[in-house]
Design an enzyme around this catalytic site. Structure first.
Site, PDB file in Angstrom:
ATOM      1  N   GLN A 181       0.842  -1.199   0.000  1.00  0.00           N
ATOM      2  CA  GLN A 181       0.000   0.000   0.000  1.00  0.00           C
ATOM      3  C   GLN A 181       0.876   1.247   0.000  1.00  0.00           C
ATOM      4  O   GLN A 181       1.285   1.735   1.058  1.00  0.00           O
ATOM      5  CB  GLN A 181      -0.947   0.008   1.202  1.00  0.00           C
ATOM      6  CG  GLN A 181      -1.946   1.127   1.095  1.00  0.00           C
ATOM      7  CD  GLN A 181      -3.052   1.029   2.119  1.00  0.00           C
ATOM      8  OE1 GLN A 181      -3.183   0.058   2.839  1.00  0.00           O
ATOM      9  NE2 GLN A 181      -3.861   2.067   2.175  1.00  0.00           N
ATOM     10  N   PHE A 182       1.149   1.770  -1.194  1.00  0.00           N
ATOM     11  CA  PHE A 182       2.015   2.940  -1.335  1.00  0.00           C
ATOM     12  C   PHE A 182       1.439   4.171  -0.653  1.00  0.00           C
ATOM     13  O   PHE A 182       2.180   5.076  -0.263  1.00  0.00           O
ATOM     14  CB  PHE A 182       2.318   3.223  -2.811  1.00  0.00           C
ATOM     15  CG  PHE A 182       1.190   3.824  -3.581  1.00  0.00           C
ATOM     16  CD1 PHE A 182       1.076   5.194  -3.700  1.00  0.00           C
ATOM     17  CD2 PHE A 182       0.235   3.019  -4.195  1.00  0.00           C
ATOM     18  CE1 PHE A 182       0.032   5.773  -4.421  1.00  0.00           C
ATOM     19  CE2 PHE A 182      -0.801   3.575  -4.911  1.00  0.00           C
ATOM     20  CZ  PHE A 182      -0.912   4.956  -5.022  1.00  0.00           C
ATOM     21  N   THR A 183       0.129   4.230  -0.464  1.00  0.00           N
ATOM     22  CA  THR A 183      -0.490   5.420   0.125  1.00  0.00           C
ATOM     23  C   THR A 183      -0.103   5.624   1.591  1.00  0.00           C
ATOM     24  O   THR A 183      -0.359   6.692   2.147  1.00  0.00           O
ATOM     25  CB  THR A 183      -2.030   5.385  -0.002  1.00  0.00           C
ATOM     26  OG1 THR A 183      -2.525   4.241   0.689  1.00  0.00           O
ATOM     27  CG2 THR A 183      -2.455   5.360  -1.451  1.00  0.00           C
TER      28      THR A 183
END
Length: 150
Positions: free
Chosen positions: A78-80
């Site tokens: 999850q890059f966010t």
């Protein structure tokens, strides 16, 4: 490396209508990777995840690790988690690694967790549009950033 760790009674990831990973009792781990992450971060975080004493003992006190409990891990990239929100209303993801850097580190994390937990790690699909379903137990949610470990 940043992780959101959620104690769950069940969790699953679906991509294009197909379940790619599902667990019963265990931990859903959302993982964000940045360019500054290293093997040291992977080893430290993996050990921390499997050793966190966040499962209840017979007295109802969080005193048992995932490894002792025998639960599973569902790992989802999850890059966010590296969103910068200080300026303006549109988050910036400049700190999140691009796939060329992040994919090998994500795969190393899967291998390290497998070794540390001693069993298969379930996953989503890196970079895919994933639908994550979970039943948070407690709720117990822990945030860990390897850059803040000292």
């Amino acid at each position: 490396m940043r992780a959101v760790i959620q104690r769950v009674t069940e969790a699953s990831v679906t991509v294009d209508g197909q379940v790619t990973g599902a667990i019963g009792t265990g931990l859903l781990v959302l993982l964000g990777i940045e360019d500054a992450d290293s093997n040291e971060d992977i080893e430290w975080l993996s050990n921390k995840i499997v050793s966190l004493r966040i499962f209840n003992d017979a007295a109802g006190i969080m005193n048992i690790s995932l490894k002792e409990y025998g639960g599973d891990i569902l790992l989802v990239s999850q890059f966010t988690l590296h969103a910068a929100t200080k300026k303006g209303n549109r988050p910036s993801y400049i700190k999140a690694s691009k796939p060329a850097v992040a994919v090998p580190l994500y795969e190393q994390m899967i291998e390290q967790l497998t070794t540390d937990l001693g069993k298969k790690i379930y996953t989503g699909i890196f970079g895919a549009d994933m639908k994550v379903k979970l039943l948070n137990d407690g709720p117990v949610t822990i945030l860990i950033d390897t850059k803040l470990k000292e």
